[in-house]
Design an enzyme around this catalytic site. Structure first.
Site, PDB file in Angstrom:
ATOM      1  N   ALA A 127       0.862  -1.180   0.000  1.00 41.42           N
ATOM      2  CA  ALA A 127       0.000   0.000   0.000  1.00 41.42           C
ATOM      3  C   ALA A 127       0.899   1.230   0.000  1.00 41.42           C
ATOM      4  CB  ALA A 127      -0.871  -0.026   1.252  1.00 41.42           C
TER       5      ALA A 127
ATOM      6  N   GLY B 138       0.509  -5.121   0.737  1.00 44.62           N
ATOM      7  CA  GLY B 138      -0.610  -5.099  -0.200  1.00 44.62           C
ATOM      8  C   GLY B 138      -0.241  -5.720  -1.539  1.00 44.62           C
TER       9      GLY B 138
ATOM     10  N   GLU C 233      -0.754  -9.280  -1.057  1.00 45.14           N
ATOM     11  CA  GLU C 233      -2.198  -9.502  -0.904  1.00 45.14           C
ATOM     12  C   GLU C 233      -2.894  -9.451  -2.267  1.00 45.14           C
ATOM     13  OE1 GLU C 233      -2.506  -6.435   2.197  1.00 45.14           O
ATOM     14  OE2 GLU C 233      -3.520  -7.943   3.407  1.00 45.14           O
TER      15      GLU C 233
ATOM     16  N   GLU D 237       3.856  -5.706   7.177  1.00 46.43           N
ATOM     17  CA  GLU D 237       3.041  -4.672   7.829  1.00 46.43           C
ATOM     18  C   GLU D 237       3.369  -4.508   9.301  1.00 46.43           C
ATOM     19  OE1 GLU D 237       1.988  -6.778   5.585  1.00 46.43           O
ATOM     20  OE2 GLU D 237       0.497  -5.886   4.264  1.00 46.43           O
TER      21      GLU D 237
HETATM   22  N1  3HC Z   1       4.586   3.417   0.117  1.00 45.78           N
HETATM   23  C1  3HC Z   1       5.056   4.631  -0.211  1.00 45.78           C
HETATM   24  N2  3HC Z   1       6.348   4.864  -0.530  1.00 45.78           N
HETATM   25  C2  3HC Z   1       7.169   3.808  -0.537  1.00 45.78           C
HETATM   26  C3  3HC Z   1       6.749   2.516  -0.198  1.00 45.78           C
HETATM   27  C4  3HC Z   1       5.383   2.335   0.114  1.00 45.78           C
HETATM   28  N3  3HC Z   1       4.875   1.141   0.410  1.00 45.78           N
HETATM   29  N4  3HC Z   1       7.801   1.678  -0.280  1.00 45.78           N
HETATM   30  C5  3HC Z   1       8.856   2.419  -0.651  1.00 45.78           C
HETATM   31  N5  3HC Z   1       8.468   3.704  -0.802  1.00 45.78           N
HETATM   32  C6  3HC Z   1       9.308   4.819  -1.253  1.00 45.78           C
HETATM   33  C7  3HC Z   1      10.404   5.152  -0.260  1.00 45.78           C
HETATM   34  O1  3HC Z   1       9.948   6.053   0.717  1.00 45.78           O
HETATM   35  C8  3HC Z   1      11.472   5.742  -1.165  1.00 45.78           C
HETATM   36  O2  3HC Z   1      11.074   7.066  -1.434  1.00 45.78           O
HETATM   37  P1  3HC Z   1      12.194   8.193  -1.654  1.00 45.78           P
HETATM   38  O3  3HC Z   1      13.010   7.732  -2.816  1.00 45.78           O
HETATM   39  O4  3HC Z   1      11.401   9.412  -1.881  1.00 45.78           O
HETATM   40  O5  3HC Z   1      12.991   8.214  -0.369  1.00 45.78           O
HETATM   41  C9  3HC Z   1      11.315   4.961  -2.461  1.00 45.78           C
HETATM   42  O6  3HC Z   1       9.995   4.380  -2.417  1.00 45.78           O
HETATM   43  C10 3HC Z   1      12.323   3.846  -2.632  1.00 45.78           C
HETATM   44  O7  3HC Z   1      12.323   3.059  -1.450  1.00 45.78           O
HETATM   45  P2  3HC Z   1      13.682   2.500  -0.805  1.00 45.78           P
HETATM   46  O8  3HC Z   1      14.680   3.571  -0.742  1.00 45.78           O
HETATM   47  O9  3HC Z   1      13.286   1.802   0.437  1.00 45.78           O
HETATM   48  O10 3HC Z   1      14.121   1.452  -1.948  1.00 45.78           O
HETATM   49  P3  3HC Z   1      14.768   0.031  -1.805  1.00 45.78           P
HETATM   50  O11 3HC Z   1      14.954  -0.454  -3.185  1.00 45.78           O
HETATM   51  O12 3HC Z   1      15.918   0.088  -0.868  1.00 45.78           O
HETATM   52  O13 3HC Z   1      13.655  -0.882  -1.083  1.00 45.78           O
HETATM   53  C11 3HC Z   1      11.495  -1.822  -0.721  1.00 45.78           C
HETATM   54  C12 3HC Z   1      12.467  -1.173  -1.725  1.00 45.78           C
HETATM   55  C13 3HC Z   1      12.031  -3.180  -0.262  1.00 45.78           C
HETATM   56  C14 3HC Z   1      10.172  -2.012  -1.414  1.00 45.78           C
HETATM   57  C15 3HC Z   1      11.351  -0.911   0.524  1.00 45.78           C
HETATM   58  O14 3HC Z   1      11.055   0.387   0.090  1.00 45.78           O
HETATM   59  C16 3HC Z   1      10.255  -1.329   1.472  1.00 45.78           C
HETATM   60  O15 3HC Z   1      10.474  -2.203   2.281  1.00 45.78           O
HETATM   61  N6  3HC Z   1       9.098  -0.672   1.383  1.00 45.78           N
HETATM   62  C17 3HC Z   1       8.024  -0.885   2.299  1.00 45.78           C
HETATM   63  C18 3HC Z   1       7.276  -2.133   1.979  1.00 45.78           C
HETATM   64  C19 3HC Z   1       6.109  -2.286   2.906  1.00 45.78           C
HETATM   65  O16 3HC Z   1       6.205  -2.110   4.107  1.00 45.78           O
HETATM   66  N7  3HC Z   1       4.956  -2.655   2.347  1.00 45.78           N
HETATM   67  C20 3HC Z   1       3.790  -2.824   3.126  1.00 45.78           C
HETATM   68  C21 3HC Z   1       3.051  -1.544   3.182  1.00 45.78           C
HETATM   69  S1  3HC Z   1       1.673  -1.609   4.258  1.00 45.78           S
HETATM   70  C22 3HC Z   1       0.493  -2.389   3.384  1.00 45.78           C
HETATM   71  O17 3HC Z   1       0.731  -2.839   2.302  1.00 45.78           O
HETATM   72  C23 3HC Z   1      -0.844  -2.452   4.045  1.00 45.78           C
HETATM   73  C24 3HC Z   1      -1.737  -3.437   3.380  1.00 45.78           C
HETATM   74  O18 3HC Z   1      -1.784  -4.617   4.124  1.00 45.78           O
HETATM   75  C25 3HC Z   1      -3.139  -2.924   3.233  1.00 45.78           C
END
Ligand code: 3HC
Ligand code: NAI
Length: 702
Positions: A63, A102, A105, A125
């Site tokens: 998400a 997400g 999912e 998450e």
């Molecule tokens: N939402 C918004 N922005 C995100 C994001 C997300 N889920 N994931 C990454 N970004 C952004 C980062 O803030 C960063 O932005 P910036 O360049 O402006 O600083 C950019 O994307 C690149 O991210 P990274 O620097 O972290 O890039 P990497 O290549 O090192 O890592 C990644 C990529 C493994 C995907 C890492 O970004 C990550 O772990 N992201 C979070 C993943 C996550 O937690 N997903 C679950 C979200 S909650 C959810 O899905 C709820 C659902 O159940 C309803």
């Protein structure tokens, strides 16, 4: 048609491509685009099956976290999943990069999942203080079984494609081009009916077959690991609902828990931590396209505790390392310890022997400095003596190539002064690693007065390459982390002199969520270190309390901490568990008496406030002086280098949740009682007066 979700036809297969860089997060436009393109594919009579794929570096990584905490925008993610469930044509998710949260999912809502072998799948998450909120807790156990699903959801750790295939999360691993492989797979299943839907699977969540003890155990383990965090427990609850309730009721329960979690301070804190870490890499006066230097070969000076660990960090990242010390025997000793450390990792099954051999093979030893002419970066990690460091930097200046970066790992000395011993202060920088360097994630990147933008940008990029969280800090005694640690440890010691005991102080701190309290941490680091330093220093002047008094007395008795089996606590042979020791109580009482302190009962609140608020006040001073660029950088330092509980968001975020006016009032009270060291920072005073937060300085609301 959507800009971020594209539709094309490849023969009889419709391809839906999510194209929302950088990580294809499921923002509102993506959700809308998915619904529209799916409808288009279903309406097109030529299309027999559908492939859902991510463009760019990854499948959907979750998400859009930046939408969290804001009013929801239609359509919700649930509508996308409902549309997938209602699909009359098979939908194949084609995964590469990281299918997270997400994103996974979404894949679970498809009828089939294929992936390249480099892909990773996970539901992280929990690391954001929430739980999967779009069916992940209901579909994953149905697909791969309760125990494995619990493990993935509660830990938040991803698994690789091979593991995912083994547990049944993936239907196939694609060799070669992902889209081509997915198209072939889709053509193969195009005619199959009924369409397999994860929501319809029942065997793995059959109430009569799932042992309820798995939930009790998972909750117990999660509670122990979470140190006060609630999200892992909510994850367990949600997975339990997959067994106890029919699918739609389970979804409803998951939603309730998700919304509860989303509102929590814990989740706000962990989201702050996520963005803080990434913001730390952005320096206002360093443009993203600043040229950087190529780092292929690194020399580490000093094959001691830090030098050895730092050498491993670079070797692990595939970079050549030359380890240098005064004598061949010292170099050999350092190389021996490195080999032993790697061998221990291999014997624990965490590293394959060929990979260990490759890493060891990247590290060579050297005593002849004349052979350092071709290195791109030198990291000095010799004894902490200014004279020695200056001599070494002068010598490096003469030997190293012109654009080599000359870095020091000093923890207390003035990087500007060290830089002045060279003819190229613009190439000099501090790279402050934390012990053990191959384990701790933090890297303080100390920007000197003259450090060039290219050197700084190179080190920031390098920190990511070597798997560290780089935080740029200015020059001062202790930089950000150790300077704040000093005030925190000082108060812990003064509290002991005033009437508390180590176990009480440590108990307060561990209940807050630190893995260890200050006394146990001192035992781990060794009481002899500070004692030896203080032996060479004059006693504190009148009016300044001697916070080292108890530690020094214990060190004089040969109680150096864990390594001698006794320090602030005693340790059974081979054990790291601190056991309170009546001898220490006597020593402490003796010190209090000697110092003329009448011991009194100390409340847990006082312990907490003196330890934490002293640290926060120092953080505010650091911010005010520009040593840290942002409050969130300080939080990143403390979470990655000092074990500050992530679900509290770091000291500055935590201060905002308490309220700065309240902290300011306490600081004033302590200043009146305990003197000048407690004077509130001017910045904190101003923010408190305006009822503002540290986050407001970073342009955000707490
Ligand atoms: N939402 C918004 N922005 C995100 C994001 C997300 N889920 N994931 C990454 N970004 C952004 C980062 O803030 C960063 O932005 P910036 O360049 O402006 O600083 C950019 O994307 C690149 O991210 P990274 O620097 O972290 O890039 P990497 O290549 O090192 O890592 C990644 C990529 C493994 C995907 C890492 O970004 C990550 O772990 N992201 C979070 C993943 C996550 O937690 N997903 C679950 C979200 S909650 C959810 O899905 C709820 C659902 O159940 C309803
Ligand atoms: P150490 O004592 O374990 O190792 C220092 C090494 O430097 C020794 O092997 C010594 O032989 C070598 N050395 C001394 N003079 C030398 C010279 N002229 N040429 C080549 N090698 C020489 O020390 P440690 O703990 O590794 O600390 C090194 C540096 O790292 C210090 O500046 C220290 O402040 C800093 N540091 C230490 C941390 C720690 O927790 N130990 C944490 C962060 C920084």
């Amino acid at each position: 048609m959507s800009d971020v979700v594209k539709f094309e036809k490849r023969g009889h297969i419709g391809v839906i491509g999510v194209d929302n860089p950088p990580v294809n997060a499921l923002g509102q436009a993506v959700r809308q685009g998915l619904i529209e393109t799916l409808a288009k594919a279903l309406a097109d009579t030529d299309v027999q099956a559908i492939v859902l794929i991510g463009k760019g570096r990854t499948f959907v990584a979750g998400a859009d976290i930046s939408e969290f905490g804001k009013p929801p925008k239609e359509p919700g993610f649930a509508e996308v999943l409902d549309a997938l469930d209602a699909s009359t044509k098979p939908v194949v998710a084609a995964l590469h990069g990281t299918a997270l949260g997400g994103g996974l999912e979404l894949a679970l809502g498809c009828n089939y999942r294929v992936a390249v072998k480099e892909a990773k799948c996970g539901l992280p998450e929990v690391k954001l203080g929430i739980l999967p909120g779009a069916g992940g807790t209901q579909r994953l156990p149905r697909l791969i079984g309760v125990p494995k699903a619990l493990e993935m959801i509660v830990s938040g750790d991803p698994i690789n494609a091979t593991q995912a295939r083994a547990v049944g999360l993936l239907d196939e691993i694609v060799e070669g081009d992902l889209l081509e492989g997915a198209l072939t797979f889709a053509a193969r299943v195009a005619e199959q009916r009924p369409l397999p839907r994860v929501r319809d699977l029942t065997a793995n969540v059959d109430k009569t077959k799932v042992d309820p003890a798995v939930f009790t155990k998972a909750a117990k383990d999660a509670a122990a690991r979470a140190r006060g965090g609630q999200a892992p427990l909510r994850c367990v609850e949600a997975v339990k609902a997959a067994v106890e309730l029919p699918f739609d009721a389970g979804l409803k329960r998951e939603r309730e828990l998700f919304e509860e979690a989303m509102k929590s301070t814990e989740s706000a804190a962990l989201r702050h931590v996520f963005f803080a870490e990434r913001t730390a890499a952005k320096i206002p006066d360093i443009a993203a396209d600043t040229p950087t230097l190529l780092i292929r070969k690194v020399a580490i000076l000093g094959a001691g505790t830090m030098g050895g660990g730092i050498a491993m960090v670079f070797a692990n990242a595939g970079i050549q390392v030359v380890l240098v010390d005064r004598e061949q025997a010292l170099v050999d000793k350092g190389l021996g310890i490195i080999a032993k450390n790697y061998a221990a990792t291999v014997s624990k099954g965490k590293l394959a022997q060929p990979e260990m051999d490759a890493r060891v093979g990247r590290i060579s030893g050297e005593i002849d400095w004349n052979n350092l002419g071709d290195v791109d970066l030198v990291i000095e990690a010799v004894f902490e003596e200014m004279g020695l460091k200056k001599e070494i930097f002068g010598k490096l200046d003469r030997i190293c190539k012109k654009d080599a970066i000359l870095a020091t790992n000093t923890s207390t000395l003035d990087v500007n002064e060290i830089a002045q011993s060279t003819s190229r202060p613009e190439q000099v920088i501090g790279l402050h690693f934390f012990s053990p360097a191959n384990v701790m994630r933090l890297l303080e990147i100390v920007r000197g007065k003259a450090t060039s933008k290219t050197v700084l940008a190179t080190c920031l990029k390098l920190s990511k390459t070597i798997g560290k969280v780089g935080v740029v800090v200015g020059v001062c005694n202790g930089f950000v982390g150790n300077r704040m640690l000093h005030t925190y440890f000082r108060e812990a010691q003064l509290l002991i002199q005033d009437g508390a005991l180590p176990a009480q102080v440590d108990g307060v701190i561990t209940r807050f969520g630190f893995a260890m309290g200050p006394c146990a941490t001192s035992d781990l680091a060794g009481l002899d270190v500070g004692w030896r330093i203080r032996k060479g220093l004059p006693k504190p002047p009148p009016g300044v309390r001697d916070s080292g008094a108890v530690g020094d007395k214990l060190a004089e008795m040969g109680r150096f901490g864990q390594k001698t089996g006794a320090g602030f606590y005693k340790y059974e042979p081979g054990s790291r568990t601190p056991v309170p020791d009546p001898v220490v109580e006597e020593v402490i009482e003796g010190v209090s008496k000697e110092l003329g302190i009448e011991r009194r009962a100390i409340s847990d609140d006082e312990i907490f406030e003196r330890c934490l608020y002293s640290m926060i006040n120092e953080g505010a001073k650091i911010l005010d002086e520009g040593i840290a660029l942002r409050a969130s950088d300080i939080d990143t330092v403390w979470i990655n280098g000092y074990g500050f509980p992530p679900h509290r968001g770091g000291p500055m975020f935590y201060a905002d949740t308490v309220g700065l006016p309240r902290i300011y009032a306490k600081l004033q009270e302590f200043a009146a009682k305990y003197g000048k060291v407690w004077e509130p920072s001017a910045l904190l005073a101003r923010l408190a007066k305006d009822n503002q937060t540290f986050a407001s300085l970073d342009g955000k609301k707490a």
